[in-house]
Write a protein that holds these residues in place. Sequence first.
Motif, PDB file in Angstrom:
ATOM      1  N   PRO A 187       0.817  -1.227   0.000  1.00 55.86           N
ATOM      2  CA  PRO A 187       0.000   0.000   0.000  1.00 55.86           C
ATOM      3  C   PRO A 187       0.844   1.268   0.000  1.00 55.86           C
ATOM      4  O   PRO A 187       0.534   2.217  -0.729  1.00 55.86           O
ATOM      5  N   ALA A 188       1.916   1.285   0.813  1.00 54.33           N
ATOM      6  CA  ALA A 188       2.803   2.454   0.821  1.00 54.33           C
ATOM      7  C   ALA A 188       3.551   2.578  -0.500  1.00 54.33           C
ATOM      8  O   ALA A 188       3.744   3.687  -1.020  1.00 54.33           O
ATOM      9  N   HIS A 189       3.998   1.437  -1.077  1.00 57.26           N
ATOM     10  CA  HIS A 189       4.669   1.480  -2.379  1.00 57.26           C
ATOM     11  C   HIS A 189       3.742   2.035  -3.445  1.00 57.26           C
ATOM     12  O   HIS A 189       4.155   2.840  -4.293  1.00 57.26           O
ATOM     13  N   ALA A 190       2.493   1.594  -3.422  1.00 59.25           N
ATOM     14  CA  ALA A 190       1.523   2.074  -4.411  1.00 59.25           C
ATOM     15  C   ALA A 190       1.278   3.574  -4.263  1.00 59.25           C
ATOM     16  O   ALA A 190       1.136   4.290  -5.267  1.00 59.25           O
ATOM     17  N   LEU A 191       1.234   4.057  -3.021  1.00 55.31           N
ATOM     18  CA  LEU A 191       1.018   5.482  -2.792  1.00 55.31           C
ATOM     19  C   LEU A 191       2.185   6.305  -3.329  1.00 55.31           C
ATOM     20  O   LEU A 191       1.986   7.317  -4.023  1.00 55.31           O
ATOM     21  N   LEU A 192       3.426   5.879  -3.023  1.00 57.39           N
ATOM     22  CA  LEU A 192       4.599   6.601  -3.532  1.00 57.39           C
ATOM     23  C   LEU A 192       4.663   6.545  -5.053  1.00 57.39           C
ATOM     24  O   LEU A 192       4.935   7.550  -5.719  1.00 57.39           O
ATOM     25  N   GLY A 193       4.428   5.353  -5.593  1.00 57.33           N
ATOM     26  CA  GLY A 193       4.503   5.202  -7.038  1.00 57.33           C
ATOM     27  C   GLY A 193       3.461   6.013  -7.776  1.00 57.33           C
ATOM     28  O   GLY A 193       3.758   6.660  -8.787  1.00 57.33           O
ATOM     29  N   SER A 194       2.235   6.021  -7.283  1.00 61.14           N
ATOM     30  CA  SER A 194       1.174   6.796  -7.938  1.00 61.14           C
ATOM     31  C   SER A 194       1.440   8.294  -7.816  1.00 61.14           C
ATOM     32  O   SER A 194       1.158   9.056  -8.754  1.00 61.14           O
ATOM     33  N   SER A 195       1.987   8.722  -6.682  1.00 63.40           N
ATOM     34  CA  SER A 195       2.328  10.146  -6.529  1.00 63.40           C
ATOM     35  C   SER A 195       3.427  10.551  -7.510  1.00 63.40           C
ATOM     36  O   SER A 195       3.359  11.616  -8.139  1.00 63.40           O
ATOM     37  N   ALA A 196       4.447   9.686  -7.647  1.00 62.22           N
ATOM     38  CA  ALA A 196       5.519   9.974  -8.599  1.00 62.22           C
ATOM     39  C   ALA A 196       4.999   9.990 -10.031  1.00 62.22           C
ATOM     40  O   ALA A 196       5.394  10.836 -10.844  1.00 62.22           O
ATOM     41  N   LEU A 197       4.113   9.056 -10.349  1.00 59.61           N
ATOM     42  CA  LEU A 197       3.531   9.011 -11.694  1.00 59.61           C
ATOM     43  C   LEU A 197       2.704  10.257 -11.977  1.00 59.61           C
ATOM     44  O   LEU A 197       2.765  10.818 -13.081  1.00 59.61           O
ATOM     45  N   TRP A 198       1.938  10.715 -10.996  1.00 59.17           N
ATOM     46  CA  TRP A 198       1.145  11.934 -11.162  1.00 59.17           C
ATOM     47  C   TRP A 198       2.045  13.138 -11.429  1.00 59.17           C
ATOM     48  O   TRP A 198       1.758  13.948 -12.321  1.00 59.17           O
ATOM     49  N   MET A 199       3.147  13.265 -10.675  1.00 60.09           N
ATOM     50  CA  MET A 199       4.073  14.377 -10.914  1.00 60.09           C
ATOM     51  C   MET A 199       4.757  14.242 -12.262  1.00 60.09           C
ATOM     52  O   MET A 199       5.047  15.245 -12.936  1.00 60.09           O
ATOM     53  N   GLU A 200       5.025  13.006 -12.679  1.00 59.49           N
ATOM     54  CA  GLU A 200       5.652  12.769 -13.983  1.00 59.49           C
ATOM     55  C   GLU A 200       4.718  13.207 -15.109  1.00 59.49           C
ATOM     56  O   GLU A 200       5.159  13.828 -16.088  1.00 59.49           O
ATOM     57  N   ILE A 201       3.449  12.908 -14.993  1.00 64.96           N
ATOM     58  CA  ILE A 201       2.489  13.241 -16.042  1.00 64.96           C
ATOM     59  C   ILE A 201       2.201  14.742 -16.084  1.00 64.96           C
ATOM     60  O   ILE A 201       2.159  15.355 -17.156  1.00 64.96           O
ATOM     61  N   THR A 202       2.019  15.339 -14.923  1.00 64.41           N
ATOM     62  CA  THR A 202       1.665  16.763 -14.859  1.00 64.41           C
ATOM     63  C   THR A 202       2.879  17.686 -14.942  1.00 64.41           C
ATOM     64  O   THR A 202       2.726  18.891 -15.164  1.00 64.41           O
ATOM     65  N   GLY A 203       4.084  17.130 -14.751  1.00 66.01           N
ATOM     66  CA  GLY A 203       5.286  17.955 -14.782  1.00 66.01           C
ATOM     67  C   GLY A 203       5.485  18.808 -13.548  1.00 66.01           C
ATOM     68  O   GLY A 203       6.266  19.763 -13.562  1.00 66.01           O
ATOM     69  N   ARG A 204       4.798  18.489 -12.475  1.00 66.34           N
ATOM     70  CA  ARG A 204       4.918  19.265 -11.234  1.00 66.34           C
ATOM     71  C   ARG A 204       6.107  18.795 -10.409  1.00 66.34           C
ATOM     72  O   ARG A 204       6.443  17.609 -10.395  1.00 66.34           O
TER      73      ARG A 204
END
Length: 447
Positions: free
Chosen positions: A134-151
Motif C-alpha cells: 500500500p505504501a509502495h503504491a502510494l509513492l509510485g502513484s504520486s511519482a507518476l502523477w508528478m511525472e504526467i503533470t510535470g509538477r
Amino acid sequence: MEFPLLLKVGSLVTFPEALTASWFCFRFFGLRPPRFFPRLILLAIAASVLIVISLALADPLIQPFAGMVLYFAVLSLVCPDLPWKVRAFLTLVTGLLFFLVELSSVVYLASIGGSLPTDPGDWPLYRFFQKFWPAHALLGSSALWMEITGRSPGRRVLHFLMNERNRYIQHYVVLAFVQCFLLILLFMTRYVHVRESGMRLLFYVGIFAVIVISFLTVRLIARARDEAIRVTQEAFVGDLMQMLTTIRGQRHDFVNHVQTMYAMLTMKKHEQLKQYMEEVVGEIRSVTRLAEKIPATALESLLMAKQAIAQVKQIRFEYRLTELPEGLSAVRSIDLVRIVGNLVDNAFDEVMKQKESSRIVTLDIDQAEGELCISVGNAGDPLTEAERKRIFTPGYSTKKKGHEGLGLPIVVERVRHYGGDVEVGFQPERGIVFTARIPINPEVRHV
C-alpha cells in the motif's frame, strides 16, 4: 537470514521500495538527469541488493543507517553529475521515506486488525503485499502523477537549501533530519523490534536534539535579522555616499559654469550665453526638484539616492510610488529596500548597454487586491527562452565580468520568503519588465 528469505525480501520489499521512493524524490525536487529511467532502475536494483545483504550482517536497529550509506554510495556511482550536497539530501529524504514505509505498514496492519509472526521467514507471501505494498503504491502513484503533470513541489526548497550560504540554516536542516530519524527509531524500537533496553537512551538523545534545534532556531532568527539590517545599511550608505559625491561634483561644475558665463559675457557672446544659461538653469531645476523631496521612508530615501545615481549615468529614471501598506514591520521595510534596490540596480546595469537616449528605467510600486506589486522596466530587447529560464539562477549574469549574478536570486529569495513570486516579461512601451508580487494580508505574519 537464509537466501530464500533474502530473495523474497529483496524482490517484494526492498526493490519496489527503493524504486518508488527514489522516483518520488527525483520528481518531487525537480531533478531530471539524462537517461533518467535507466539510471533509476539501475539505482533501485543496486541499492536493494546491497541493502538486502546488509540485512544479514547488521543489527536491525543499525541496518537502516547502514542502508543509507550504501544508498548514497550507489547514488554517487549512478548519478555522479549531481552535486554531492544534492546526493546527500536525496539520501536523507529517501531514508526518511524508507522509515515512513515501515511505520505505515505497522499502522496499516493495526488498523485492519492484522498481525504477523515474529520471524519474517514464517510470513505467508500475501502478507508481504499486505504490509508493504500500500505504501509502495502510494509513492509510485504520486511519482507518476508528478511525472504526467510535470509538477515538482519541492523544487524551490531544494534550490534554497543548496544555495543557502548561512551555516546556521544548514545546521538546522541536518539536526531536523536527525530529530526525525530519532523519533522514528524510537517508535521502531518500541513497537517493531520491541527492545526496552534502548528506549531510555533514545529518549534522552531525542530530548537533547530538540533542545539543540530550538536553540539554533532562535539564533538563526536573530542572525537573519542582523544580516538583513547590515546588508541594507551597507547598500543604503553606499548609495547615499554616491549621492553626496554627485552633489559635490555638481557644486564644482557650478563654479565652472559661472566662470564660463562670465567669459562669454566679457566677450559679448550674448546668444551663446543665453543658450548656455538655459542649459544650466535646466540642470539646476532638476537638482532642486530632487532636493525638495524630503524622504519620509527608507524606500523613498533609497529612490532619491538612485535618482542621483541615474543623473550621473545619464539614465532617465522615472518612478511612481503609491502609499505603502500601514503597519509595515521593520524587517519587511528592510527587505522591501533590498528587493527594490536590486531590481533597480539590475535595470541600471542593463540600460548602460544602450545609447544615452535609450537609457530609460521605470519603477512602479502599487498595492491592489491584497498584494504589493513592484514592477521595474528597462529598455532593451526581449530575453531569449534560455535567458528567461536561467535569469534567476545564482551566478548567472548577462553582464560583463565582475558581476556575481546574485542580485536577482536575492530578490526571488526575499519575495518568496513572504509567499510571493517574481516573473519577467516584455512590454513594448517599457522593455524588459521584472514584476514582484508580495501578499500584504495583515493576517499573515513573517519573522
